[in-house]
Design a protein around this motif. Structure first.
Motif, mmCIF file in Angstrom:
data_model
loop_
_atom_site.group_PDB
_atom_site.id
_atom_site.type_symbol
_atom_site.label_atom_id
_atom_site.label_comp_id
_atom_site.label_asym_id
_atom_site.label_seq_id
_atom_site.Cartn_x
_atom_site.Cartn_y
_atom_site.Cartn_z
ATOM 1 N N ASP A 77 1.425 2.949 -3.234
ATOM 2 C CA ASP A 77 0.099 3.548 -4.064
ATOM 3 C C ASP A 77 0.227 5.046 -3.876
ATOM 4 O O ASP A 77 0.637 5.868 -3.284
ATOM 5 C CB ASP A 77 -1.321 3.420 -3.163
ATOM 6 C CG ASP A 77 -2.533 3.540 -3.955
ATOM 7 O OD1 ASP A 77 -2.317 3.452 -5.210
ATOM 8 O OD2 ASP A 77 -3.307 4.264 -3.471
ATOM 9 N N ARG A 111 -3.586 6.879 -9.488
ATOM 10 C CA ARG A 111 -4.920 5.982 -9.414
ATOM 11 C C ARG A 111 -6.194 6.820 -9.798
ATOM 12 O O ARG A 111 -6.893 6.594 -10.868
ATOM 13 C CB ARG A 111 -5.028 5.413 -8.117
ATOM 14 C CG ARG A 111 -6.485 4.398 -7.835
ATOM 15 C CD ARG A 111 -6.809 4.257 -6.439
ATOM 16 N NE ARG A 111 -5.698 3.202 -5.760
ATOM 17 C CZ ARG A 111 -5.698 2.102 -5.974
ATOM 18 N NH1 ARG A 111 -6.719 1.452 -6.454
ATOM 19 N NH2 ARG A 111 -4.736 1.191 -5.519
ATOM 20 N N THR A 149 -2.099 8.225 -4.784
ATOM 21 C CA THR A 149 -3.605 8.667 -4.984
ATOM 22 C C THR A 149 -3.814 9.172 -6.422
ATOM 23 O O THR A 149 -4.917 9.128 -7.060
ATOM 24 C CB THR A 149 -3.907 9.339 -3.813
ATOM 25 O OG1 THR A 149 -3.800 8.678 -2.750
ATOM 26 C CG2 THR A 149 -5.462 10.025 -3.911
ATOM 27 N N LYS A 202 0.830 -1.122 0.064
ATOM 28 C CA LYS A 202 0.126 0.137 0.068
ATOM 29 C C LYS A 202 1.048 1.210 -0.042
ATOM 30 O O LYS A 202 0.451 2.213 -0.437
ATOM 31 C CB LYS A 202 -0.947 -0.118 1.349
ATOM 32 C CG LYS A 202 -2.196 -0.954 1.074
ATOM 33 C CD LYS A 202 -3.025 -0.913 2.245
ATOM 34 C CE LYS A 202 -4.227 -2.076 2.197
ATOM 35 N NZ LYS A 202 -5.159 -1.876 3.269
#
Length: 83
Positions: free
Chosen positions: A47, A52, A49, A44
């Motif tokens: 990732d 995405r 944001t 995680k």
């Protein structure tokens, strides 16, 4: 690579989108695992944001247009200017 502070370890250059037209989601990496995998919390941390969000928008627009082959689409959100 910038978020991971690895740019100094690589030779790289930005490609001008006026002459280099990328496909939707080009350059995005995906890592999949089972929900109960012990490394899921570590994964995680990779990732992003914003990435995405942008890729989700690109893919939704292409789907809405019925596009099934790779084509260019750049989704860039800009802050709304107040009057």
């Amino acid at each position: 690579m910038q978020r991971l502070e690895k740019l100094d370890d690589l030779k790289w250059m930005r490609l001008d989108p006026n002459w280099f037209v990328p496909c939707a989601a080009q350059g995005a990496l995906v890592i999949e695992t089972l929900q109960n995998n012990p490394i899921i919390n570590m994964l995680k941390t990779f990732d992003c944001t914003e990435t995405r969000r942008d890729i989700t928008i690109e893919r939704l627009v292409l789907k809405k247009l019925g596009v099934t082959v790779p084509c260019h689409l750049a989704a860039i959100l800009k802050p709304k200017m107040e009057n």
